[in-house]
Scaffold this motif. Structure first.
Motif, PDB file in Angstrom:
ATOM      1  N   PHE A 389       8.773  70.270  12.050  1.00  0.00           N
ATOM      2  CA  PHE A 389       9.244  71.231  13.053  1.00  0.00           C
ATOM      3  C   PHE A 389      10.469  70.668  13.763  1.00  0.00           C
ATOM      4  N   MET A 390      10.364  69.414  14.197  1.00  0.00           N
ATOM      5  CA  MET A 390      11.489  68.765  14.861  1.00  0.00           C
ATOM      6  C   MET A 390      12.573  68.369  13.865  1.00  0.00           C
ATOM      7  N   GLY A 391      12.172  67.858  12.689  1.00  0.00           N
ATOM      8  CA  GLY A 391      13.148  67.418  11.700  1.00  0.00           C
ATOM      9  C   GLY A 391      14.019  68.540  11.186  1.00  0.00           C
ATOM     10  N   ALA A 392      13.447  69.756  11.044  1.00  0.00           N
ATOM     11  CA  ALA A 392      14.235  70.895  10.586  1.00  0.00           C
ATOM     12  C   ALA A 392      15.311  71.267  11.602  1.00  0.00           C
ATOM     13  N   ALA A 393      14.969  71.189  12.891  1.00  0.00           N
ATOM     14  CA  ALA A 393      15.978  71.459  13.917  1.00  0.00           C
ATOM     15  C   ALA A 393      17.057  70.382  13.905  1.00  0.00           C
ATOM     16  N   ALA A 394      16.637  69.120  13.705  1.00  0.00           N
ATOM     17  CA  ALA A 394      17.599  68.015  13.722  1.00  0.00           C
ATOM     18  C   ALA A 394      18.586  68.110  12.560  1.00  0.00           C
ATOM     19  N   ILE A 395      18.119  68.430  11.357  1.00  0.00           N
ATOM     20  CA  ILE A 395      19.043  68.503  10.228  1.00  0.00           C
ATOM     21  C   ILE A 395      19.971  69.711  10.365  1.00  0.00           C
ATOM     22  N   THR A 396      19.518  70.752  11.058  1.00  0.00           N
ATOM     23  CA  THR A 396      20.402  71.886  11.337  1.00  0.00           C
ATOM     24  C   THR A 396      21.539  71.463  12.251  1.00  0.00           C
ATOM     25  N   VAL A 397      21.245  70.618  13.231  1.00  0.00           N
ATOM     26  CA  VAL A 397      22.289  70.086  14.112  1.00  0.00           C
ATOM     27  C   VAL A 397      23.285  69.250  13.317  1.00  0.00           C
ATOM     28  N   LEU A 398      22.765  68.384  12.431  1.00  0.00           N
ATOM     29  CA  LEU A 398      23.660  67.537  11.643  1.00  0.00           C
ATOM     30  C   LEU A 398      24.563  68.386  10.748  1.00  0.00           C
ATOM     31  N   ALA A 399      24.009  69.436  10.156  1.00  0.00           N
ATOM     32  CA  ALA A 399      24.836  70.318   9.324  1.00  0.00           C
ATOM     33  C   ALA A 399      25.926  70.980  10.161  1.00  0.00           C
ATOM     34  N   LEU A 460       6.774  62.118   8.638  1.00  0.00           N
ATOM     35  CA  LEU A 460       7.040  61.631   9.993  1.00  0.00           C
ATOM     36  C   LEU A 460       8.316  60.787  10.015  1.00  0.00           C
ATOM     37  N   VAL A 461       8.525  59.983   8.968  1.00  0.00           N
ATOM     38  CA  VAL A 461       9.697  59.105   8.915  1.00  0.00           C
ATOM     39  C   VAL A 461      10.980  59.929   8.849  1.00  0.00           C
ATOM     40  N   PHE A 462      10.997  60.952   8.010  1.00  0.00           N
ATOM     41  CA  PHE A 462      12.222  61.738   7.845  1.00  0.00           C
ATOM     42  C   PHE A 462      12.674  62.394   9.148  1.00  0.00           C
ATOM     43  N   PRO A 463      11.819  63.108   9.897  1.00  0.00           N
ATOM     44  CA  PRO A 463      12.297  63.701  11.157  1.00  0.00           C
ATOM     45  C   PRO A 463      12.806  62.671  12.165  1.00  0.00           C
ATOM     46  N   ILE A 464      12.129  61.520  12.263  1.00  0.00           N
ATOM     47  CA  ILE A 464      12.571  60.504  13.223  1.00  0.00           C
ATOM     48  C   ILE A 464      13.933  59.952  12.820  1.00  0.00           C
ATOM     49  N   GLY A 465      14.106  59.655  11.522  1.00  0.00           N
ATOM     50  CA  GLY A 465      15.409  59.180  11.059  1.00  0.00           C
ATOM     51  C   GLY A 465      16.485  60.228  11.215  1.00  0.00           C
ATOM     52  N   MET A 466      16.161  61.476  10.909  1.00  0.00           N
ATOM     53  CA  MET A 466      17.142  62.554  11.042  1.00  0.00           C
ATOM     54  C   MET A 466      17.536  62.770  12.490  1.00  0.00           C
ATOM     55  N   TYR A 467      16.570  62.681  13.401  1.00  0.00           N
ATOM     56  CA  TYR A 467      16.892  62.848  14.820  1.00  0.00           C
ATOM     57  C   TYR A 467      17.823  61.742  15.302  1.00  0.00           C
ATOM     58  N   ALA A 468      17.608  60.516  14.830  1.00  0.00           N
ATOM     59  CA  ALA A 468      18.487  59.408  15.220  1.00  0.00           C
ATOM     60  C   ALA A 468      19.915  59.645  14.737  1.00  0.00           C
ATOM     61  N   VAL A 469      20.069  60.041  13.473  1.00  0.00           N
ATOM     62  CA  VAL A 469      21.408  60.316  12.933  1.00  0.00           C
ATOM     63  C   VAL A 469      22.057  61.471  13.685  1.00  0.00           C
ATOM     64  N   THR A 470      21.281  62.526  13.942  1.00  0.00           N
ATOM     65  CA  THR A 470      21.808  63.707  14.623  1.00  0.00           C
ATOM     66  C   THR A 470      22.285  63.372  16.030  1.00  0.00           C
ATOM     67  N   THR A 471      21.482  62.619  16.766  1.00  0.00           N
ATOM     68  CA  THR A 471      21.868  62.259  18.142  1.00  0.00           C
ATOM     69  C   THR A 471      23.160  61.448  18.145  1.00  0.00           C
ATOM     70  N   HIS A 472      23.247  60.476  17.240  1.00  0.00           N
ATOM     71  CA  HIS A 472      24.442  59.633  17.156  1.00  0.00           C
ATOM     72  C   HIS A 472      25.679  60.462  16.798  1.00  0.00           C
ATOM     73  N   GLU A 473      25.564  61.311  15.787  1.00  0.00           N
ATOM     74  CA  GLU A 473      26.716  62.093  15.324  1.00  0.00           C
ATOM     75  C   GLU A 473      27.114  63.181  16.315  1.00  0.00           C
ATOM     76  N   LEU A 474      26.150  63.821  16.962  1.00  0.00           N
ATOM     77  CA  LEU A 474      26.482  64.829  17.969  1.00  0.00           C
ATOM     78  C   LEU A 474      27.169  64.181  19.169  1.00  0.00           C
ATOM     79  N   GLY A 475      26.720  62.983  19.538  1.00  0.00           N
ATOM     80  CA  GLY A 475      27.383  62.277  20.629  1.00  0.00           C
ATOM     81  C   GLY A 475      28.823  61.932  20.299  1.00  0.00           C
ATOM     82  N   ARG A 476      29.080  61.506  19.071  1.00  0.00           N
ATOM     83  CA  ARG A 476      30.456  61.207  18.672  1.00  0.00           C
ATOM     84  C   ARG A 476      31.307  62.468  18.625  1.00  0.00           C
ATOM     85  N   ALA A 477      30.748  63.573  18.135  1.00  0.00           N
ATOM     86  CA  ALA A 477      31.527  64.810  18.014  1.00  0.00           C
ATOM     87  C   ALA A 477      31.869  65.413  19.368  1.00  0.00           C
TER      88      ALA A 477
END
Length: 534
Positions: A389-399, A460-477
């Motif tokens: 549920f959380m990972g799907a939202a996070a990968i949408t942010v990264l996209a 569980l691992v994928f959403p947590i990793g995706m959220y970390a990447v998303t937070t980092h990349e959204l902060g840079r953007a």
């Protein structure tokens, strides 16, 4: 005349009002199901002696990872004197009636009722001459079609091709002993969503690359590539050699886990781009995009059109979010590769998949939330897949972030729309984390469901990793320094979660081998505490 054999949960049978015309409804549990009155119960017979022994049930604990071994032990028990009389009576009923085997087990696909239906339907068992327990001579002969999937009815007309009819999952019982037999067993019992391991490892590798740990990131990248090279052929083998079980899973409530095949390829494609391996990234993206196209349409079409299943609102689960994750993984891979070249094909593909994924996410979020809020949830039924549920939202942010970095004319979507929707979804995914943690505490600490490794941990691992990447990349953007800092901390959290999960997986794989090496019998191990594993 060939009879039909099916199996289902007794509570589902009760709500459906009984079996079909001519069905003999037999309860095959050792204990009477709670909440069912004996007077007026939706069944015709109770054969408690045909159920697994209490020792075997305590060992099994309804853990799907143990189903292969449970199946073999239970088939052996059906030949012992304690089960033979009830098994012979079940054979007699199957000869004269269509059978519906009833059980109170929630996961009927991994229940003893499914094994019993297979045992009755298998010609190798049904045609065998079995001595009657009462000394009346050899038993009767049955000709049965292959066992149906949970809640299904077997075909009234057996396959006219004897060779094809023999290629059923019942061949698992005749698997050759030794190393090849062990490999066949593990391949047969492989979780349909096993490539979530590649997804989780690939995204954590991406996170570590962004965090500057390039050496560790490379190790995880090669680990993910090795996992993909191993698991993909195994799934192809299951389709070729265990087709009945494969199709049953494809039409089951967790059918969307098959999208992990395409998602894992797209995750690897996005990870290979920063290292300059654009040719390999393009190959993975091509495979992932084609797989996504086939499964993104194939799974819902199969679920909508098939009549060989028992749909229920209770079957809604977190793996359904993989429908949206699949679309967004193509968007992320295409947008990442579009940064390395020119042309409009990849940006347009990324924009279209992003838009499709957003709509899919909103649809599934409504269905899953309605299921969680409107229907009671058993703690053993609350799986780690709810974290998608959380990972799907996070990968949408990264996209959205990757698309926003491309020229506006190529993406069809204005940058303010992409960044605005990304911020909204990032905030929502952040809000979901405490809720999911609280549900985990309720499941394991309050309701005391044992915390044991299964393949779902990688969900569980994928959403947590995706959220970390998303937070980092959204902060840079967005130029938000605190968000970049938060993302760096989350990267190391995701690395720790990956390491713990990988260690648990290694222990679960090596532990049975170590027992076998010491000559310990599986029955000699201490019976664990009873309970269900979701």
């Amino acid at each position: 005349m060939t009879k039909r054999i099916t199996y289902r949960g007794i509570y589902e049978q009760k709500s459906a009002g009984g079996g079909g015309d001519g069905d003999e409804r037999v309860l095959v549990d050792r204990v009477w199901p709670g909440g069912i009155r004996r007077r007026g119960a939706p069944l015709d017979e109770w054969l408690r002696e045909v159920a697994p022994s209490p020792e075997l049930q305590r060992w099994y604990r309804y853990d799907p990872l143990r189903f292969g071994e449970f199946r073999r032990r239970y088939l052996a028990e059906l030949d012992d004197p304690g089960h033979r009389r009830a098994a012979a009576k079940l054979h007699d009923l199957a000869q004269d009636h269509s059978l519906t085997l009833l059980t109170a087990t929630r996961d009927t696909e991994h229940s003893h009722a499914a094994v019993l239906a297979e045992w009755l339907a298998d010609p190798d068992h049904a045609n065998a001459r079995t001595d009657r327990p009462d000394g009346s001579g050899p038993g009767h002969t049955l000709v049965k079609p292959p066992v149906p999937a949970p809640g299904r009815v077997a075909d009234e007309h057996p396959d006219p091709d004897p060779g094809k009819a023999g290629r059923t999952d019942a061949a698992e019982a005749a698997a050759p002993p030794g190393f090849r037999g062990a490999l066949a067993e593990r391949a047969t019992d492989l979780n349909a969503g096993a490539l979530a391991f590649v997804m989780g490892t690939g995204i954590v590798s991406t996170a570590l690359y962004l965090g500057g740990a390039h050496e560790v990131s490379t190790v995880l990248l090669w680990t993910a590539l090795a996992g993909f090279a191993l698991l993909l052929p195994v799934q192809a083998w299951r389709l070729a050699r265990r087709r009945q079980r494969f199709v049953a899973e494809f039409l089951g409530p967790r059918s969307f886990v098959f999208l992990t095949i395409a998602i894992s390829a797209n995750v690897l494609a996005a990870r290979l781009v920063p290292d300059g391996h654009t040719t390999a990234a393009a190959a993975f993206l091509a495979f992932g995009a084609v797989g996504w196209l086939v499964l993104d349409y194939g799974i819902p079409i199969a679920l909508i059109t098939t009549l060989r299943r028992s749909p229920s609102f209770d079957q809604v689960n977190g793996t359904w979010f993989l429908w949206a994750v699949g679309s967004q993984s193509v968007a992320v891979g295409a947008a990442s590769l579009a940064h390395t070249g020119t042309g409009h094909v990849l940006p347009v593909l990324a924009a279209v998949c992003f838009a499709v994924g957003v709509v899919q996410y909103l649809l599934i979020a409504g269905i899953v939330l309605a299921r969680l809020l409107a229907r009671p949830v058993r703690p053993e039924g609350l799986m780690t897949s709810v974290w998608i549920f959380m990972g799907a939202a996070a990968i949408t942010v990264l996209a959205g972030v990757r698309l926003a970095a491309l020229p506006t004319a190529a993406t069809l979507l204005p940058r303010p729309v992409l960044m605005g929707s990304s911020v909204v979804l990032w905030a929502f995914s952040t809000w979901l984390i405490p809720l999911l943690l609280a549900l985990g505490v309720w499941r394991h600490a309050v309701r005391r469901i044992p915390l044991r490794y299964d393949t779902g941990w990688w969900n569980l691992v994928f959403p947590i990793g995706m959220y970390a990447v998303t937070t980092h990349e959204l902060g840079r953007a967005t130029g938000t320094s605190w968000m970049v800092t938060l993302g760096r901390w989350e990267i190391w959290v995701s690395a720790v979660v990956w390491a713990v999960t990988f260690a648990a997986m290694a222990v679960s794989v090596l532990r049975p081998r170590s027992r076998a090496a010491q000559g310990q019998s599986p029955r000699a191990e201490r019976a664990p505490r009873p309970g269900n594993a979701a």
